[in-house]
Design an enzyme around this catalytic site. Structure first.
Site, short mmCIF file in Angstrom:
data_model
loop_
_atom_site.label_atom_id
_atom_site.label_comp_id
_atom_site.label_asym_id
_atom_site.label_seq_id
_atom_site.Cartn_x
_atom_site.Cartn_y
_atom_site.Cartn_z
N HIS A 270 77.27 -48.67 -109.52
CA HIS A 270 77.98 -49.23 -111.10
C HIS A 270 77.51 -48.53 -112.50
O HIS A 270 77.83 -48.69 -113.17
CB HIS A 270 77.84 -50.52 -111.01
CG HIS A 270 78.93 -51.50 -111.88
ND1 HIS A 270 78.48 -51.94 -112.94
CD2 HIS A 270 80.32 -51.67 -112.00
CE1 HIS A 270 79.56 -52.53 -113.90
NE2 HIS A 270 80.66 -51.90 -113.28
N LYS B 98 76.53 -46.02 -115.19
CA LYS B 98 77.36 -45.01 -116.21
C LYS B 98 76.43 -44.37 -116.96
O LYS B 98 75.70 -44.74 -117.87
CB LYS B 98 78.25 -45.91 -116.72
CG LYS B 98 79.14 -46.66 -116.05
CD LYS B 98 80.23 -47.90 -116.72
CE LYS B 98 81.13 -48.32 -115.85
NZ LYS B 98 80.20 -49.06 -114.58
N HIS C 196 84.09 -54.72 -122.39
CA HIS C 196 83.81 -54.24 -121.25
C HIS C 196 82.25 -53.60 -121.21
O HIS C 196 81.52 -53.63 -120.28
CB HIS C 196 84.59 -52.96 -120.73
CG HIS C 196 84.32 -52.56 -119.10
ND1 HIS C 196 83.47 -51.59 -118.96
CD2 HIS C 196 84.58 -53.08 -118.10
CE1 HIS C 196 83.44 -51.39 -117.65
NE2 HIS C 196 84.19 -52.17 -117.14
#
Length: 568
Positions: A224, A226, A455
């Site tokens: 996950h 980034k 997000h």
């Protein structure tokens, strides 16, 4: 007890979190994409019995992201409610609510939206939001688009690495400026089997792309993280962000990122410890990359060693999959955050009255009550200030959790499809009804992003009047044990399932005692106050508010595009 999920009977087929050939990713994202391509229009005429049954299950209201730390059989085989007679419904007005932003749905902004501009030179924190289409231009002044980040104004790119969860390879390549579009790119991903094959197939037209598969040895973990590693002729840069590498994440959502300084190359013959920052960022970044145990990343570790990262003022907080013992327990996840807060902050007089604010876009399963994890080990971490000998959780400290309501999503720029990025499932939500007393609405008037669904993921400790911060964290980690880790075996072992990455801001690293909250972050001016990306204090859910749950229908009222949400 009041049942917030009346008449809810949703059956799902098991489906792993995969990346489709279109780059959409998880099941929730795929449903959102499908609803945008084939929208179901709001209507008041009598529907067919099959559609009517779907609509009648709509009132169930709110959801948490399906847990990434439980097996599909647990998530998908959850208890469903016995069907009861539907209560009589009030007549719904056919008129669609007015929306100032519905017209911008899937509409590109003018070219000047992408005009690249450098952030303020005196920017203290190097924390940015991404640009959002469909809002006032001033709220994008100082925000960054992916094309800005990859622009030649930031450096003459030689090579890059993209760590992420969801990829649309064709779209990603187009974000690089033409002069850099054939420079080598490595994609670090967590895909396996069919989804890995689809990802590789996406990259077939691009001979300059290589892959590195992250090892996921513990079930139900995800890659996950980034992050971008950007190697220039002029030096090296790190970007840690919250956006997937797909179009939908860069246009009408609230996203955040930390952009490092441009790190110059060290003189030849420099020692191995040269170029370290007071926050040990260089050591920690190398340790994080080493945890992948990937030969493909070795050359990047060596490149980082050759650069001067001493100007970094943030601390790195990562999660990597594994079961950790002894001193290794504090290397990752929330125990890593606890260690940094213990060693680099000081107790505050009356600190127990300083609330915790957590904001996220997905929620995992946390147990039958708050003492199983949230209000136990996790809250103990979040309430740590200095090396006080008290190790118990301070029950006086309030915890405010910010997560969008159904109405937040319905009235958003994207409408209901925005909920595809908020994958809280009915199965998880039904098992932890206790959690919803913590919930607060999403609101971002100060940043012009109240209608851009978040997000971004942020955690912070604020003063009782919400004007100061003891610390601030932006990260990929949602509210889940898989992301943050959980103690096992009578607290002698720490287990983490997923890869995550974020940066922690501590006042001491900026020669401050506390951060002042910036009241008006836009237009950006490089102020020394901290630009919190949403409104403080957060507003608690009203009795009518329900948290967004992605896998139940919402058909009683149209969204900003005149559509309803009917997941299949």
């Amino acid at each position: 007890m009041f049942d917030p999920f009346p008449n809810t009977e949703i059956k799902l087929e098991p489906s792993p979190m995969t990346t489709s050939s279109s780059g959409i990713g998880s099941e929730a994202r795929q449903v959102a994409h499908s609803n945008q391509q084939n929208p179901v229009k709001f209507e008041t005429k009598v529907p067919s019995p099959a559609v009517k049954r779907k609509k009648e299950s709509e009132e169930s209201g709110w959801a948490l992201s399906s847990s990434d730390d439980e097996s599909p059989s647990t998530v998908l085989g959850s208890q469903t409610k016995t069907r009861r007679p539907s209560p009589k419904r009030k007549k719904v007005e056919a008129k669609q609510p007015e929306s100032p932003h519905a017209a911008t749905y899937f509409k590109e902004e003018p070219d000047d939206f992408f005009e690249t501009s450098l952030p303020p030179v005196n920017d203290t924190f190097q924390f940015y939001l991404t640009k959002v289409t469909g809002i006032e231009k001033k709220y994008n002044t100082g925000a960054l688009h992916i094309k800005d980040i990859l622009s030649p104004l930031f450096g003459t790119l030689k090579e890059s690495v993209q760590f992420n969860y969801c990829f649309d390879v064709g779209w990603m390549v187009q974000q690089y400026p033409p002069e850099f579009r054939d420079k080598p790119v490595m994609i670090v991903h967590g895909e396996k089997r069919e989804s890995k094959a689809r990802l590789i197939q996406q990259a077939q037209p691009y001979g300059h792309i290589r892959f590195c598969q992250a090892k996921l040895d513990i079930a139900f973990g995800t890659h996950h993280t980034k992050m971008m590693l950007l190697w220039y002729e002029e030096g090296f840069r790190v970007v840690i962000l919250t956006s997937n590498l797909i179009r939908a994440d860069w246009y009408q959502k609230t996203q955040g990122l930390w952009l490092s300084p441009l790190y110059p190359k060290l003189p030849e013959g420099s020692s191995g410890s040269a170029g370290e920052s007071p926050t040990n960022f260089k050591r920690d970044l190398i340790e994080y990359l080493g945890a992948y145990r990937a030969p493909e990343l070795t050359e990047w570790i060596e490149r980082i060693k050759e650069h001067d990262l001493s100007e970094t003022r943030v601390y790195l907080i990562g999660s990597t999959p594994g079961r950790y013992l002894g001193a290794d327990m504090e290397r990752w996840g929330h125990l890593r955050l606890r260690k940094l807060l213990r060693e680099n902050t000081r107790p505050i007089l009356g600190g127990e009255a300083w609330p915790i604010v957590g904001q996220f876009s997905s929620i995992g399963s946390m147990g039958i009550d708050k003492t199983k994890w949230l209000a136990a080990e996790f809250q103990q971490t979040l309430t740590t200030l200095g090396s006080a000998k008290k190790t118990f959780v301070c029950s006086e400290t309030a915890m405010h959790l910010v997560y969008p309501t159904v109405d937040n999503v319905r009235t958003s720029l994207e409408g209901y499809p925005a909920g595809g990025s908020l994958p809280y499932s009915i199965q998880t939500a039904q098992r932890q009804l206790w959690l919803h007393s913590y919930f607060h609405r999403w609101s971002s008037e100060s940043s012009g992003r109240s209608h851009a669904m978040p997000h971004i993921k942020t955690y912070m400790r604020t003063s009782p009047d919400f004007t100061e911060l003891a610390w601030f964290l932006v990260t990929s980690a949602n509210l889940s044990k898989a992301a943050w880790g959980a103690l096992e075996k009578n607290n002698t072992q720490f287990m983490v399932r997923s890869y995550e990455l974020g940066v922690l801001y501590l006042p001491s690293a900026f020669n401050m005692t506390k951060f002042t909250v910036e009241e008006s972050p836009f237009p950006a001016t490089g102020s020394s106050s901290f630009p919190v990306p949403f409104d403080l204090p957060p507003q608690r859910y009203t009795s009518k508010d329900q948290p967004w749950i992605w896998n139940i229908p919402y058909a009683q009222a149209p969204d900003t595009h005149g559509n309803v949400w009917v997941p299949s």
